[in-house]
Design an enzyme around this catalytic site. Structure first.
Site, PDB file in Angstrom:
ATOM      1  N   GLY A  57      13.837  22.013  58.034  1.00  0.00           N
ATOM      2  CA  GLY A  57      14.343  22.278  59.141  1.00  0.00           C
ATOM      3  C   GLY A  57      13.471  23.181  60.073  1.00  0.00           C
ATOM      4  O   GLY A  57      13.546  23.100  61.230  1.00  0.00           O
TER       5      GLY A  57
ATOM      6  N   ALA B 219      15.866  24.738  55.477  1.00  0.00           N
ATOM      7  CA  ALA B 219      17.408  24.863  55.439  1.00  0.00           C
ATOM      8  C   ALA B 219      17.727  25.691  54.371  1.00  0.00           C
ATOM      9  O   ALA B 219      17.125  25.770  53.228  1.00  0.00           O
ATOM     10  CB  ALA B 219      18.076  23.686  55.780  1.00  0.00           C
TER      11      ALA B 219
ATOM     12  N   GLU C 248      11.249  20.903  61.798  1.00  0.00           N
ATOM     13  CA  GLU C 248      12.144  20.177  62.725  1.00  0.00           C
ATOM     14  C   GLU C 248      12.511  20.808  63.999  1.00  0.00           C
ATOM     15  O   GLU C 248      12.464  20.322  65.195  1.00  0.00           O
ATOM     16  CB  GLU C 248      13.446  19.723  62.228  1.00  0.00           C
ATOM     17  CG  GLU C 248      13.155  18.612  61.250  1.00  0.00           C
ATOM     18  CD  GLU C 248      14.335  18.188  60.248  1.00  0.00           C
ATOM     19  OE1 GLU C 248      14.924  17.153  60.315  1.00  0.00           O
ATOM     20  OE2 GLU C 248      14.948  18.905  59.609  1.00  0.00           O
TER      21      GLU C 248
ATOM     22  N   GLU D 182      12.356  17.083  52.022  1.00  0.00           N
ATOM     23  CA  GLU D 182      13.846  16.761  51.692  1.00  0.00           C
ATOM     24  C   GLU D 182      13.783  15.518  50.752  1.00  0.00           C
ATOM     25  O   GLU D 182      14.745  15.682  49.662  1.00  0.00           O
ATOM     26  CB  GLU D 182      14.283  16.208  53.062  1.00  0.00           C
ATOM     27  CG  GLU D 182      14.771  17.433  53.754  1.00  0.00           C
ATOM     28  CD  GLU D 182      13.792  17.768  55.016  1.00  0.00           C
ATOM     29  OE1 GLU D 182      14.039  18.600  55.908  1.00  0.00           O
ATOM     30  OE2 GLU D 182      12.471  17.372  54.796  1.00  0.00           O
TER      31      GLU D 182
END
Length: 260
Positions: free
Chosen positions: A112, A66, A115, A135
Site C-alpha cells: 500500500g 498495509a 501504491e 502481496e
C-alpha cells in the site's frame, strides 16, 4: 486539524502530509487511510496550498505496507470491500486531485505504501528507498491499484516480474525503471521536493489542475485523452490566469497568477 496517525503542516504554499506511525513503519490501517483522505481533501480545498508533499516519519519507511492484522481474517466480500473503499477514499482520490502531489519516498515503500506513491503525481526517493509489491507472498494481490499503475509506470514485463517475485528494488533501479523521477540523499529529500514544488508554484495552478485531468484521461478506460485535452485547453481561455499569463508574456514581465 488534529490527527492520530498523520501530521499535516502548511508553509509557503506547500502542505506536507506525513504518515506518522513509526512503531508500525507507517503501515496503512483503515483509520490512517481515512485521516489521509481528510488531510488531502483539506489541502486540496485550501486556495493557499499550491503543492502537496506526502512522506513518512523517520528514516526507515515511507509506508511499509498495509496493516495485515486488520484484514487477516476477512471474508471474500470483506476483502473486496476493503479494496474498493480504499481505492475510492484515498488512492483514486489522490490521483485525481487538482493540486499536484509529490511523494517523497524515504525508506521502504511496500504494498500500500508503493501504491500511495504511485497514486501521487510523481515521486522522488532517498538513496535508502526500497520499493515493491510483496502481496503474492501473502497469498493475495495488490488491491489499491498496484496491478494497474505499476505497468503504466514501468512497463508490463517489469510489473509482472515485480508482482510475481514479490521482491524489492532499490532507489537506483526504481530510477532506471522510471518509477521515480529523482534520487537524492536522505537529508536532501524534503528540501529537494520543496525545490521542485517552488518551481511548480511559479506557474498557473488552474492550468496545472487542467493538465492533471488531461494526462490522467489517457489512462482511463472509455476516455479519449486527446478530446479531454482539447476541452481543458479551451477552458483555460476563460480563466484569469490565462489573461495574466499571456499579458505578462507580452509585457515581458513575471506573471502573478491569481489562481482563478
Amino acid at each position: 486539524m488534529n490527527y492520530e496517525n498523520i501530521l499535516s503542516e502548511y508553509s509557503n504554499g506547500i502542505t506536507t502530509i506525513t504518515i506518522n506511525r513509526p512503531k508500525k513503519l507507517n503501515a496503512l490501517n483503515i483509520e490512517t487511510i481515512r485521516e489521509l483522505h481528510e488531510a488531502f481533501k483539506h489541502a486540496n480545498d485550501d486556495d493557499n496550498t499550491k503543492v502537496i508533499i506526502v512522506t513518512g516519519s523517520g528514516e526507515k519507511a515511507f509506508v511499509a505496507g498495509a496493516d495485515i492484522s486488520e484484514f487477516a481474517n476477512f471474508s471474500v466480500k470483506e476483502g473486496g470491500n476493503l479494496a474498493a473503499e480504499g481505492q475510492e477514499l484515498l488512492f483514486d482520490f489522490v490521483e485525481n486531485l487538482s493540486t499536484p502531489v509529490i511523494a517523497a519516498v524515504n525508506g521502504f515503500a511496500l504494498g500500500g505504501g508503493l501504491e500511495l506513491a504511485m497514486a501521487s503525481h510523481f515521486r522522488v526517493a532517498s538513496t535508502n528507498a526500497r520499493m515493491g509489491l510483496p502481496e503474492t507472498s501473502l497469498g493475495v494481490i495488490p488491491g489499491y491499484g498496484g496491478t494497474q499503475r505499476l505497468p503504466h509506470l514501468v512497463g508490463k514485463g517489469r510489473a509482472m516480474e515485480m508482482i510475481m517475485t514479490a521482491g524489492m528494488i532499490d532507489a537506483n533501479q526504481a530510477l532506471n525503471y522510471g518509477l521515480v523521477n529523482h534520487v537524492v540523499a536522505q537529508e536532501e529529500l524534503l528540501p529537494f521536493a520543496e525545490k521542485i514544488a517552488s518551481k511548480i508554484m511559479r506557474n498557473s495552478s488552474v492550468a496545472i489542475g487542467k493538465a492533471i485531468k488531461a494526462i490522467n484521461a489517457n489512462y482511463k478506460d472509455g476516455k479519449n485523452g486527446f478530446k479531454v485535452e482539447i476541452k481543458q485547453f479551451g477552458k483555460c481561455f476563460g480563466t484569469e490566469d490565462f489573461v495574466e499569463g499571456t499579458t505578462a508574456f507580452l509585457e515581458k514581465r513575471k506573471a502573478e497568477f491569481p489562481g482563478k
